[in-house]
Write an enzyme that holds these catalytic residues in place. Structure first.
Site, PDB file in Angstrom:
ATOM      1  N   ASN A 131       6.752  -3.337  -4.380  1.00  0.00           N
ATOM      2  CA  ASN A 131       6.664  -4.415  -3.399  1.00  0.00           C
ATOM      3  C   ASN A 131       6.924  -5.766  -4.048  1.00  0.00           C
ATOM      4  O   ASN A 131       6.338  -6.086  -5.098  1.00  0.00           O
ATOM      5  CB  ASN A 131       5.284  -4.424  -2.749  1.00  0.00           C
ATOM      6  CG  ASN A 131       5.134  -3.345  -1.705  1.00  0.00           C
ATOM      7  OD1 ASN A 131       5.346  -2.156  -1.979  1.00  0.00           O
ATOM      8  ND2 ASN A 131       4.769  -3.752  -0.504  1.00  0.00           N
ATOM      9  N   ASP A 134       2.967  -3.341   6.182  1.00  0.00           N
ATOM     10  CA  ASP A 134       2.360  -3.503   4.859  1.00  0.00           C
ATOM     11  C   ASP A 134       0.910  -3.975   5.007  1.00  0.00           C
ATOM     12  O   ASP A 134       0.608  -4.861   5.817  1.00  0.00           O
ATOM     13  CB  ASP A 134       3.163  -4.537   4.065  1.00  0.00           C
ATOM     14  CG  ASP A 134       2.785  -4.572   2.597  1.00  0.00           C
ATOM     15  OD1 ASP A 134       2.347  -3.528   2.061  1.00  0.00           O
ATOM     16  OD2 ASP A 134       2.948  -5.643   1.968  1.00  0.00           O
TER      17      ASP A 134
END
Length: 278
Positions: free
Chosen positions: A229, A81
């Site tokens: 997310n 990420d």
């Protein structure tokens, strides 16, 4: 099973639900997330953020993620990420991450395309999927005052140009969320989401899901966002459960934290309308 994100997110995008992307920072959090995914028979994106490299190393994250995903009965994507530079992303790919994000969203469109394409050209021959960000999801603790964040909405006119010149597998867009927690609930630009969704079949991603409100997130998931997310919500839930539970020792603290994170992910799966694995 350890997979890349290609089919997982295309299916979510087509069928109108989102897959949770649950950032892990240690073995406990990663194991908790995978256990819930298996229990509910749901797919999972398991991201490790470059910003957390001082909590555990990239090598440790790769070992944890690969071990848990390989023995899982449901598809798990080990995802980097907010990769900030090519060398770190390359290292993640070489260590076995199956999906990576290059975040060059603060760059000009031209530079963002150039940087993203370099990552795609390295990742795709190795069967690794690539996420990029267009627009910019900023950070702030009070989203009611838009001047306290540096978020920049994704421009519809840039989307096709960016995708055609990079060949990314998924695209993080900015429609009003921000990383971290807020006071109040952010106002999201669903019109912008609809405009972007209309012009591309590339799965769309929402960062800054924490504190965005269940109604907002459900609408995003059923209106074109394929991955959402979440991170801060897990930390806050774990902290609150420990405050309320008054643990007697460190082991009880860990147990309460794991329980809180599991409960939060189960709630996310419901809000995101995530379908079970066939």
């Amino acid at each position: 099973m350890l997979v890349n994100s290609k089919e997982m997110l295309l299916k979510a995008s087509k069928e109108g639900y989102a897959v949770p992307a649950t950032n892990f920072i240690d073995l406990d959090s990663a194991r908790t997330f995978v256990t819930v995914a298996e229990k509910l028979n749901k797919p999972l994106m398991l991201p490790f953020a470059q910003a957390h490299k001082d909590l555990i190393s990239l090598e440790e994250a790769a070992l944890i993620g690969k071990y848990l995903a390989n023995k899982a009965s449901v598809p798990i994507v080990l995802h980097l990420d907010h990769g900030e530079d090519f060398d770190f992303i390359k290292q993640a790919i070489d260590l076995g991450f199956t999906s990576v994000m290059i975040d060059a969203s603060k760059e000009s469109l031209e530079n963002n395309i150039e940087i993203t394409k370099k990552v795609v050209d390295y990742a795709h021959p190795r069967n690794v999927t690539v996420e990029a960000e267009l627009g910019h999801v900023g950070a702030g603790t009070n989203y009611e005052n838009h001047e306290t964040t540096d978020s920049i909405y994704t421009e519809v006119k840039d989307v096709q140009t960016f995708i055609e010149n990079t060949n990314v597998d998924s695209l993080a867009i900015s429609i009003g969320t921000a990383h971290g927690a807020y006071k109040g609930t952010p106002v999201l630009n669903f019109e912008r989401l609809a405009e972007i969704k209309q012009i591309t079949d590339v799965p769309l991603v929402l960062h800054g899901g924490s504190s965005s409100g269940s109604a907002n997130l459900n609408r995003c998931a059923t209106s074109g966002i394929a991955k959402i997310n979440i991170f801060t919500d897990f930390l806050n839930a774990a902290y609150q459960k420990n405050m309320n539970g008054q643990p007697k020792d460190y082991l009880e603290m860990k147990q309460l934290s794991n329980e809180a994170m599991a409960e939060t992910l189960e709630a996310c799966y419901k809000v995101f309308a995530t379908k079970s694995v066939n």
